[in-house]
Write an enzyme that holds these catalytic residues in place. Structure first.
Site, PDB file in Angstrom:
ATOM      1  N   GLU A 263      20.745  -6.328 -23.467  1.00 49.99           N
ATOM      2  CA  GLU A 263      20.751  -6.339 -22.005  1.00 49.99           C
ATOM      3  C   GLU A 263      20.473  -7.774 -21.584  1.00 49.99           C
ATOM      4  OE1 GLU A 263      17.626  -5.453 -18.705  1.00 49.99           O
ATOM      5  OE2 GLU A 263      18.041  -3.608 -19.814  1.00 49.99           O
ATOM      6  N   CYS A 300      15.100  -6.668 -14.311  1.00 46.53           N
ATOM      7  CA  CYS A 300      16.527  -6.847 -14.576  1.00 46.53           C
ATOM      8  C   CYS A 300      17.388  -6.154 -13.535  1.00 46.53           C
ATOM      9  CB  CYS A 300      16.871  -6.345 -15.975  1.00 46.53           C
ATOM     10  SG  CYS A 300      16.174  -4.723 -16.351  1.00 46.53           S
TER      11      CYS A 300
END
Length: 504
Positions: A263, A300
């Site tokens: 990620e 995020c």
């Protein structure tokens, strides 16, 4: 429970010191010395993990579920000590760390229940057809099986939920895969105490000690040695685009390439549709400010970009967001490096052609304050830098000319973790033109909310097209994440006594 870090690595049940050390850099409190990882330790941990796989990978689902629950129990036994060391190292408030600890233990228990339910095995059976012409069909059974030892890299922004015993580790252990964790140097003490909890669970459950190892510190050689070790079968990573891409390339360049589930970055754009902006623009602006500054913007899923049609309603939205952000005080960032990267990102955005400052503040050392800018849709489309993530409480408003330009902006997005629609009933027809684009761009599409909360459940997708993640078919949150560490195996005419547990 009082905790004083000893600074050693956990390698297959043994605490091992290194020949060199590094000093932690806490936000407050005392610093500590930690051993620096080496490729030699990586090799020891990976060999122990492979040895453990021959028993752990073939253990029953009930045994693995019990192990996951005991890990959760052991973490809760150390609750106060985890919060204390975690707060010192990261500067995160007590409430945030307590919530994250609950999420961490909740994930472990969720996976325990998930594997007992057995749906994740995707069991299939085509019975033999001996009389079928022209060719008989054999008996065929298919089931998902664990892939072997997995490497996990701890995340800087989640010292618990995405690190030592976080989602990657929990899903890999649930699948039957031993784990070697590369701890993050931003919170080594937190990693150590969680490793102690896992070690205690291993001993209580009588599991092979090689099922889990933690290697602290180390430079690029440690990460390189881990992803390129021939006994590692997959990698879970949460971190920067540059660091993740380098490791991804190393995984692909191996003699036997392996999947890299990284990620890497997302700006999580919000599309504000006309009726919603007219009716609720100021409310949405204030809500956006709260989402931008939550946890100093170090999520995020932080929604860094707001796209809306230019006009008086856009002015009201921008004014509300600006006023709300003005009331935000300085917040401690996780590391000095993250704080510097935030300032560099601010400078990159503010230096762009056609970018207007709505709110600019002064940031010092490890503290961050919010920044807000705006630009036009045309400028955003021509300046790729404006679409890159700034990790921190920075927002960019993109004013487009009309709906057609909004769709063009959507089409020019990179892969995202999330995309959000703020809409009212009168916006449905407009939203229908955006939905096919947004679902191709993001792993999660929201309506009338903010993406900073990631629910841990069966339906969650926390991933997306590159660069949000390196594998668009995977998620790092939710029960579907277990599939990253399994592969289908078909058994043809195999006697029942030789089949995996569920077929017996």
């Amino acid at each position: 429970m009082k905790f004083e870090p000893h600074g050693k690595h956990l390698i297959a049940g043994e605490w091992k010191a290194g020949t060199t050390t590094f000093t932690s850099e806490p936000a407050h409190g005392a610093s500590h010395e930690f051993s620096v990882g080496t490729p030699v330790l990586v090799d020891q941990a990976c060999k122990a993990a492979e040895d453990a796989f021959w028993s752990y990978g073939y253990s029953t689902r009930k045994e693995r579920a019990a192990f996951l629950n005991v890990i959760a129990d052991e973490i809760e036994l150390r609750a106060e000590a985890i919060t204390e060391i975690g707060s010192q190292e990261t500067g995160l408030p007590t409430a945030r760390l307590e919530g994250e600890r609950g999420r961490t233990t909740g994930q472990l228990r969720l996976f325990a229940n998930h594997i007992l339910a057995d749906d994740y095995l995707d069991l299939r059976h085509d019975k033999e057809l001996q009389d079928r012409a022209p060719i008989p069909r054999p008996d065929l059974k298919m089931i998902q099986r664990p892939i072997g030892p997995v490497a996990v890299f701890g995340a800087s922004n989640f010292p618990l939920a995405f690190s030592t015993a976080g989602g990657d580790t929990a899903s890999a252990l649930a699948a039957g895969c031993p784990v070697v964790v590369k701890g993050h140097s931003a919170h080594p003490g937190t990693g150590e105490i969680i490793a102690e909890a896992i070690k205690a669970a291993i001993e209580k459950c009588g599991i092979h000690a090689g099922v889990f190892s933690l290697i602290q510190g180390g430079k690029r050689d440690v990460g390189t040695a881990l992803v390129q070790h021939p006994l590692i079968n997959a990698v879970g990573f949460t971190g920067s685009l540059a660091g993740g891409r380098a490791l991804f390339d190393l995984c692909a360049q191996r003699p036997v390439p392996i999947p890299f589930f990284g990620e890497l970055g997302s700006v999580n754009p919000m599309f504000l549709l006309p009726a919603a902006v007219e009716n609720r623009g100021r409310e949405i602006g204030a809500g956006w400010a709260g989402s931008l500054t939550m946890g100093a913007g170090q999520f995020c899923t932080n929604p860094g970009i707001a796209i809306l049609i230019d006009g008086p309603d856009a002015d009201a939205f921008a004014n509300a967001a600006t006023e709300a952000l003005k009331g935000s005080g300085p917040q401690t960032m996780l590391t000095d490096g993250i704080a510097k990267a935030y300032r560099d990102g601010r400078d990159r955005i503010s230096g762009g052609e056609g970018v207007k400052e709505l709110l600019t503040t002064t940031c010092d050392r490890r503290h961050a304050k919010p920044h807000l800018y705006e630009t036009t849709g045309q400028e955003w489309l021509t300046n790729e830098d404006l679409g890159e993530e700034v990790f921190g409480p920075l927002g960019l408003i993109v004013r487009v000319k009309d709906h057609a330009e909004m769709v063009k902006v959507a089409n020019n997005l990179q892969g995202q973790l999330t995309c959000t629609l703020h809409m009212d009933e009168a916006d449905i027809s407009v939203a229908k033109t955006l939905m096919p684009v947004l679902e191709r761009k993001a792993g999660r599409v929201l309506a009338n909310g903010f993406p900073t909360g990631v629910e841990v459940c069966d339906s969650m997708v926390h991933g997306g097209p590159y660069p949000a993640s390196t594998n668009f078919g995977a998620t790092s949150v939710g029960t579907l994440s277990i599939r990253r560490f399994m592969r289908p195996v078909c058994y043809q005419n195999i006697p029942a006594s030789l089949l995996p547990e569920k077929f017996e």
